[in-house]
Design an enzyme around this catalytic site. Structure first.
Site, short mmCIF file in Angstrom:
data_model
loop_
_atom_site.label_atom_id
_atom_site.label_comp_id
_atom_site.label_asym_id
_atom_site.label_seq_id
_atom_site.Cartn_x
_atom_site.Cartn_y
_atom_site.Cartn_z
N CYS A 79 1.04 -1.25 -0.03
CA CYS A 79 0.05 0.00 0.00
C CYS A 79 0.82 1.14 -0.02
CB CYS A 79 -0.86 0.03 1.21
SG CYS A 79 -1.73 1.53 1.52
N GLU A 80 0.55 2.11 -0.87
CA GLU A 80 1.39 3.25 -0.92
C GLU A 80 1.31 4.53 0.13
OE1 GLU A 80 -0.84 6.15 -4.25
OE2 GLU A 80 0.35 4.57 -4.90
N HIS A 81 0.05 4.15 0.93
CA HIS A 81 -0.20 5.10 1.91
C HIS A 81 0.48 4.88 3.26
CE1 HIS A 81 -4.48 6.09 0.11
NE2 HIS A 81 -3.29 6.88 -0.53
N HIS A 82 0.83 3.42 3.59
CA HIS A 82 1.49 3.25 4.70
C HIS A 82 2.89 2.44 4.70
CE1 HIS A 82 -2.86 3.98 5.99
NE2 HIS A 82 -1.95 4.75 6.77
N GLN A 120 -5.48 -0.71 -4.20
CA GLN A 120 -5.92 -1.82 -4.76
C GLN A 120 -6.76 -1.26 -5.97
OE1 GLN A 120 -7.59 -4.36 -2.28
NE2 GLN A 120 -9.15 -5.13 -3.55
N HIS A 148 -5.68 -5.92 3.59
CA HIS A 148 -4.78 -4.96 3.83
C HIS A 148 -3.98 -4.94 5.12
CE1 HIS A 148 -5.54 -2.63 -0.31
NE2 HIS A 148 -6.66 -3.73 -0.16
N CYS A 150 -2.81 -2.36 6.56
CA CYS A 150 -3.14 -1.06 7.05
C CYS A 150 -4.54 -1.20 7.98
CB CYS A 150 -2.98 -0.04 6.09
SG CYS A 150 -3.94 -0.35 4.66
#
Length: 189
Positions: A79-82, A120, A148, A150
């Site tokens: 995941c590019e956020h976390h 995703q 996920h 996260c």
């Protein structure tokens, strides 16, 4: 372009120091190197065109009208956020136009697109677009079901949840066709 392993190692040492750990203590001594090796694998799809896996197609003549469905293709992404992993299965369907491809090429497309910092939703669309571009089929349907990190390991900690995303093109965008394929995906083996 390959990942810059020494730079990742230095960054990991800085992160460990920032959380109050000693990057040189015995249990953490090789952590920077191990993370750099893992990141080289996790992000191997950056700057790689997934359509390259679809170059060797097999001509089948005029439209066959038959569906090709590959279920249960395991994948992992980050995941590019976390920068936490998400793991799942992909189900890939297409209606051939004049060409098909060896079934082993389809998981290679998924692996390439998943080996990038991702969302995703975008992953699903990029797989569908690669199949559309590389095979020029009459229709494409991609369904991803993933868990996920996260969501399961931080914040809401929903360990029993998964996320499903869908992307379709052409004839497989029609509701009846999508419903039929979803039933085939759900029927298992």
């Amino acid at each position: 372009m390959a990942v810059d392993r020494p730079r990742i190692e230095a960054a990991v040492a800085e992160i460990l120091a920032a959380i109050g750990e000693d990057p040189a203590r015995p249990g953490l001594k090789g952590t920077g190197r191990r993370v750099a090796e893992a990141y080289a694998e996790f992000f191997a799809g950056v700057h790689v065109d997934p359509v390259d896996h679809l170059r060797d197609t097999i001509p089948v003549g005029p439209h066959t009208g038959e569906l090709v469905l590959l279920r249960g293709v395991a994948f992992r992404s980050v995941c590019e956020h976390h920068l936490l992993p998400f793991l799942g299965v992909a189900h890939l369907a297409y209606v051939p136009g004049e060409r098909v491809v060896g079934l082993g090429k389809l998981p290679a497309v998924v692996d390439t697109v998943a080996a990038r910092p991702q969302l995703q939703e975008r992953l699903t669309e990029e797989i569908a677009e690669a199949l559309q571009t590389g095979l020029q089929p009459l229709g494409v349907l991609v369904v991803l079901d993933a868990v996920h990190g996260c969501v399961t390991a931080r914040g809401p900690r929903q360990t029993g949840s998964s996320t499903v995303t869908v992307a379709s093109r052409g004839t497989l965008s029609e509701p009846l066709m999508r419903a039929e394929i979803m039933a085939l995906i759900g029927s298992g083996r």
